[in-house]
Design a protein around this motif. Structure first.
Motif, short mmCIF file in Angstrom:
data_model
loop_
_atom_site.label_atom_id
_atom_site.label_comp_id
_atom_site.label_asym_id
_atom_site.label_seq_id
_atom_site.Cartn_x
_atom_site.Cartn_y
_atom_site.Cartn_z
N MET A 130 0.81 -1.20 0.00
CA MET A 130 0.00 0.00 0.00
C MET A 130 0.85 1.26 0.00
O MET A 130 0.43 2.27 -0.53
N VAL A 131 2.01 1.18 0.60
CA VAL A 131 2.87 2.35 0.66
C VAL A 131 3.26 2.78 -0.76
O VAL A 131 3.26 3.97 -1.07
N ASN A 132 3.59 1.80 -1.60
CA ASN A 132 3.97 2.14 -2.97
C ASN A 132 2.82 2.80 -3.72
O ASN A 132 3.04 3.71 -4.51
N ARG A 133 1.61 2.33 -3.49
CA ARG A 133 0.46 2.90 -4.17
C ARG A 133 0.24 4.35 -3.73
O ARG A 133 -0.05 5.21 -4.55
N LYS A 134 0.39 4.62 -2.44
CA LYS A 134 0.23 5.98 -1.94
C LYS A 134 1.29 6.90 -2.54
O LYS A 134 0.99 8.03 -2.93
N LYS A 135 2.52 6.42 -2.62
CA LYS A 135 3.59 7.23 -3.21
C LYS A 135 3.30 7.50 -4.68
O LYS A 135 3.49 8.60 -5.17
N ARG A 136 2.83 6.46 -5.38
CA ARG A 136 2.54 6.60 -6.81
C ARG A 136 1.38 7.59 -7.02
O ARG A 136 1.44 8.43 -7.92
N LEU A 137 0.35 7.51 -6.18
CA LEU A 137 -0.77 8.44 -6.28
C LEU A 137 -0.30 9.87 -6.00
O LEU A 137 -0.70 10.81 -6.70
N GLN A 138 0.54 10.04 -4.99
CA GLN A 138 1.04 11.38 -4.64
C GLN A 138 1.87 11.96 -5.77
O GLN A 138 1.73 13.12 -6.11
N LYS A 139 2.73 11.12 -6.37
CA LYS A 139 3.54 11.59 -7.50
C LYS A 139 2.65 11.95 -8.68
O LYS A 139 2.91 12.93 -9.39
N GLY A 140 1.60 11.18 -8.89
CA GLY A 140 0.67 11.47 -9.97
C GLY A 140 -0.04 12.79 -9.75
O GLY A 140 -0.24 13.57 -10.69
N ILE A 141 -0.44 13.06 -8.52
CA ILE A 141 -1.10 14.32 -8.19
C ILE A 141 -0.15 15.49 -8.42
O ILE A 141 -0.52 16.51 -9.02
N GLU A 142 1.09 15.35 -7.99
CA GLU A 142 2.09 16.42 -8.19
C GLU A 142 2.32 16.66 -9.67
O GLU A 142 2.43 17.81 -10.11
N SER A 143 2.39 15.60 -10.44
CA SER A 143 2.60 15.72 -11.88
C SER A 143 1.42 16.44 -12.54
O SER A 143 1.62 17.31 -13.40
N LEU A 144 0.21 16.09 -12.14
CA LEU A 144 -0.97 16.75 -12.69
C LEU A 144 -0.99 18.23 -12.33
O LEU A 144 -1.38 19.06 -13.16
N GLU A 145 -0.57 18.58 -11.13
CA GLU A 145 -0.51 19.98 -10.73
C GLU A 145 0.44 20.76 -11.63
O GLU A 145 0.14 21.88 -12.05
N LYS A 146 1.60 20.16 -11.94
CA LYS A 146 2.56 20.81 -12.82
C LYS A 146 1.99 20.96 -14.23
O LYS A 146 2.17 22.00 -14.87
N GLN A 147 1.30 19.93 -14.71
CA GLN A 147 0.70 19.99 -16.04
C GLN A 147 -0.39 21.04 -16.11
O GLN A 147 -0.50 21.77 -17.10
N ILE A 148 -1.19 21.15 -15.06
CA ILE A 148 -2.24 22.17 -15.01
C ILE A 148 -1.62 23.56 -15.07
O ILE A 148 -2.07 24.43 -15.82
#
Length: 63
Positions: free
Chosen positions: A1-19
């Protein structure tokens, strides 16, 4: 689960940069009176915001 949370957080940060990047491009398109391109960026920003909200919801739920 830790890896999934990290992956989700990185995805959110990436989307913020793209926005942020798309908002800058939208501003330039509007300054150049390029209506079609501005419309495209608005749609992309909305789609990325929805994706970000979905990832955040999953993360908050327990990811």
């Amino acid at each position: 689960m830790v890896n999934r949370k990290k992956r989700l957080q990185k995805g959110i940060e990436s989307l913020e940069k793209q926005i942020q990047l798309h908002e800058e491009k939208l501003k330039r398109a509007e300054e150049n009176d390029n209506i079609e391109l501005a419309g495209y960026y608005k749609k992309e920003i909305e789609a990325k915001k929805r994706d970000k909200e979905e990832k955040q919801r999953i993360l908050d739920k327990g990811g």
